[in-house]
Design a protein around this motif. Structure first.
Motif, PDB file in Angstrom:
ATOM      1  N   SER A 100      23.520  47.871  32.726  1.00 54.95           N
ATOM      2  CA  SER A 100      23.876  48.384  31.415  1.00 54.95           C
ATOM      3  C   SER A 100      22.707  48.217  30.452  1.00 54.95           C
ATOM      4  O   SER A 100      21.821  47.381  30.666  1.00 54.95           O
ATOM      5  CB  SER A 100      25.113  47.646  30.877  1.00 54.95           C
ATOM      6  N   ARG A 101      22.734  49.026  29.408  1.00 57.57           N
ATOM      7  CA  ARG A 101      21.769  48.850  28.334  1.00 57.57           C
ATOM      8  C   ARG A 101      22.288  49.589  27.112  1.00 57.57           C
ATOM      9  O   ARG A 101      23.037  50.564  27.235  1.00 57.57           O
ATOM     10  CB  ARG A 101      20.382  49.307  28.766  1.00 57.57           C
ATOM     11  N   ALA A 111      22.387  52.188  24.146  1.00 58.97           N
ATOM     12  CA  ALA A 111      21.811  53.522  23.947  1.00 58.97           C
ATOM     13  C   ALA A 111      21.297  53.628  22.520  1.00 58.97           C
ATOM     14  O   ALA A 111      21.931  54.205  21.640  1.00 58.97           O
ATOM     15  CB  ALA A 111      22.858  54.596  24.221  1.00 58.97           C
ATOM     16  N   GLU A 150      18.014  54.717  20.094  1.00 59.55           N
ATOM     17  CA  GLU A 150      16.794  55.508  20.066  1.00 59.55           C
ATOM     18  C   GLU A 150      15.615  54.638  19.641  1.00 59.55           C
ATOM     19  O   GLU A 150      15.730  53.806  18.743  1.00 59.55           O
ATOM     20  CB  GLU A 150      16.953  56.678  19.087  1.00 59.55           C
ATOM     21  N   LYS A 168      27.721  61.382  31.574  1.00 56.94           N
ATOM     22  CA  LYS A 168      26.656  60.826  32.400  1.00 56.94           C
ATOM     23  C   LYS A 168      25.308  61.437  32.032  1.00 56.94           C
ATOM     24  O   LYS A 168      24.303  60.741  31.914  1.00 56.94           O
ATOM     25  CB  LYS A 168      26.952  61.056  33.883  1.00 56.94           C
ATOM     26  N   LYS A 179      24.449  62.704  29.232  1.00 52.93           N
ATOM     27  CA  LYS A 179      24.039  62.318  27.890  1.00 52.93           C
ATOM     28  C   LYS A 179      23.380  60.937  27.870  1.00 52.93           C
ATOM     29  O   LYS A 179      22.421  60.707  27.134  1.00 52.93           O
ATOM     30  CB  LYS A 179      25.252  62.314  26.952  1.00 52.93           C
ATOM     31  N   VAL A 180      23.899  59.989  28.684  1.00 51.04           N
ATOM     32  CA  VAL A 180      23.391  58.618  28.617  1.00 51.04           C
ATOM     33  C   VAL A 180      22.294  58.345  29.640  1.00 51.04           C
ATOM     34  O   VAL A 180      21.563  57.360  29.505  1.00 51.04           O
ATOM     35  CB  VAL A 180      24.539  57.592  28.792  1.00 51.04           C
ATOM     36  N   ASP A 181      22.152  59.186  30.669  1.00 47.13           N
ATOM     37  CA  ASP A 181      21.154  58.939  31.710  1.00 47.13           C
ATOM     38  C   ASP A 181      19.730  58.768  31.174  1.00 47.13           C
ATOM     39  O   ASP A 181      18.979  57.926  31.702  1.00 47.13           O
ATOM     40  CB  ASP A 181      21.185  60.058  32.756  1.00 47.13           C
ATOM     41  N   TYR A 183      18.686  57.273  28.623  1.00 44.43           N
ATOM     42  CA  TYR A 183      18.520  55.895  28.164  1.00 44.43           C
ATOM     43  C   TYR A 183      18.457  54.907  29.328  1.00 44.43           C
ATOM     44  O   TYR A 183      17.911  53.809  29.195  1.00 44.43           O
ATOM     45  CB  TYR A 183      19.698  55.499  27.261  1.00 44.43           C
ATOM     46  N   LEU A 184      19.043  55.275  30.457  1.00 49.17           N
ATOM     47  CA  LEU A 184      19.181  54.359  31.587  1.00 49.17           C
ATOM     48  C   LEU A 184      18.178  54.633  32.700  1.00 49.17           C
ATOM     49  O   LEU A 184      18.229  54.013  33.757  1.00 49.17           O
ATOM     50  CB  LEU A 184      20.603  54.453  32.151  1.00 49.17           C
ATOM     51  N   ARG A 185      17.227  55.550  32.455  1.00 49.18           N
ATOM     52  CA  ARG A 185      16.275  55.953  33.491  1.00 49.18           C
ATOM     53  C   ARG A 185      15.502  54.779  34.091  1.00 49.18           C
ATOM     54  O   ARG A 185      15.306  54.730  35.323  1.00 49.18           O
ATOM     55  CB  ARG A 185      15.300  56.971  32.896  1.00 49.18           C
ATOM     56  N   PRO A 228      26.201  52.616  29.562  1.00 47.63           N
ATOM     57  CA  PRO A 228      25.815  51.979  28.293  1.00 47.63           C
ATOM     58  C   PRO A 228      26.748  50.825  27.969  1.00 47.63           C
ATOM     59  O   PRO A 228      27.878  50.744  28.485  1.00 47.63           O
ATOM     60  CB  PRO A 228      25.947  53.118  27.265  1.00 47.63           C
TER      61      PRO A 228
END
Length: 339
Positions: free
Chosen positions: A184-185, A187, A189, A202, A204-206, A208-210, A238
């Motif tokens: 997790s992390r 989200a 900017e 998925k 939308k948040v990917d 941030y999680l790359r 997230p």
């Protein structure tokens, strides 16, 4: 190979000759155009000659001993199939100079390129690679990952905080020590406005999680990552998705924790369940929250939880950066005493 000697360190002069029993491995040991040997000469102030399968080291007794240990360590790594690059050479030099971490080396002190020593005792095995520490701080961190249920990994980017946590999590998932891996992390900017992101949740948040995906794919074959994500064994989400849950039988990692608020951090930490392990990674000096460091849940948590039984703190500095050496110098420039 012969080069002009560089200035040796003060102290008693010494000369040591190493004999390696597998000459076909020496091109990997020396590096392209002998760059690894040149790095050793420049960093340790020794003079190195190589003829056939013999390598001569000359300089102060202390620096020659360090160069010998580094060469033996790198040689054993190559024997195990590891790739030796400039970053690994630099890390091996730092590890050799650390007097309290003799057991990390694969090479026995005083050996002359033989096969003794075996693999280092501190390691993480995954499907794709075996990971060993590159700095003393990483060695400490890897021990804490084994010995404690909750670990805070604090320090600048490039020190291996998240990567080693993901590798340890993958290792425990493979062995069945845990049933799930949850990454997790927040989200948040990083200073820029991303605007409207199309797609489902998925998609939308990917973005941030790359970084978490990158670490996973480095430890597991791609098809296994996709299969385990589809089955729910690996979950990447997230931090907002953690509310109201109890995370049992899981290895849970929170990345970029400096971007959580104190309320989010408390919520996340209290998700801890039976037979679980939790790692919180972040750089306390680099937050993207509007209120700066004072608004960071990571800074708040480290103050509150320092010294609490069962919770370990692993701290990294610019000296532990294992990316390109210039990254460490950039971190020092931004976070040094005059910053």
């Amino acid at each position: 190979m012969s080069r002009k000697p560089v200035a040796a360190q003060p102290g008693e002069r010494s000369r040591v000759e190493l004999t390696f029993d597998r000459p076909q491995l020496l091109s990997a040991l020396f590096g392209q155009y002998d760059r690894n040997l040149v790095m050793l000469e420049n960093r340790l102030g020794v003079y190195i000659t190589a003829r056939g399968n013999r390598v001569g080291l000359e300089g102060s007794a202390e620096q020659v001993a360090l160069a010998r240990d580094v060469l033996n360590d790198l040689y054993h790594r190559i024997q195990r199939g590891e790739e030796v690059d400039g970053g690994l050479v630099d890390a091996a030099i730092a590890m050799a100079a650390e007097p309290t971490l003799d057991g990390i080396f694969a090479a026995d002190r005083g050996s002359a390129g033989g096969t003794g020593g075996g693999a280092p005792p501190i390691m993480i095995r995954t499907r794709k690679k075996t990971i060993v520490p590159r700095t003393p701080a990483q060695a400490h961190y890897m021990r804490e990952l084994v010995n404690n249920d909750m670990i805070f990994a604090l320090g600048p980017a490039g020190t291996g905080k998240t990567y080693l946590a993901v590798a340890q999590a993958v290792g425990q998932l493979i062995t069945g020590s845990v049933q799930r891996l949850i990454l997790s992390r927040p989200a948040v900017e990083a200073g820029e406005r991303l605007g409207f992101l199309p797609g489902d949740m998925k998609e939308k948040v990917d973005p941030y999680l790359r970084p978490l995906y990158d670490a996973l794919y480095d430890c597991l074959p791609a098809e296994q990552v996709e299969r385990r994500i589809a089955s729910g064994e690996i979950e990447i989400a997230p931090i907002a998705f953690m509310r109201g849950r109890t995370l049992a039988d899981a290895f849970v990692i929170l990345d970029e924790a400096q971007n959580t608020t104190p309320a989010q951090m408390k919520m996340f930490l209290t998700r801890f369940g039976q037979n679980s392990r939790m790692v919180i990674c972040g750089d306390p000096n680099q937050t993207d929250l509007p209120g700066g460091v004072a608004a960071s849940g990571l800074a708040d948590a480290t103050i509150r939880l320092e010294g609490v039984e069962g919770i370990a703190m692993a701290r990294f500095s610019a000296a532990d950066v294992v990316r390109h050496p210039i990254v460490g110098r950039i971190v020092e420039a931004y976070e040094g005493p005059d910053a």
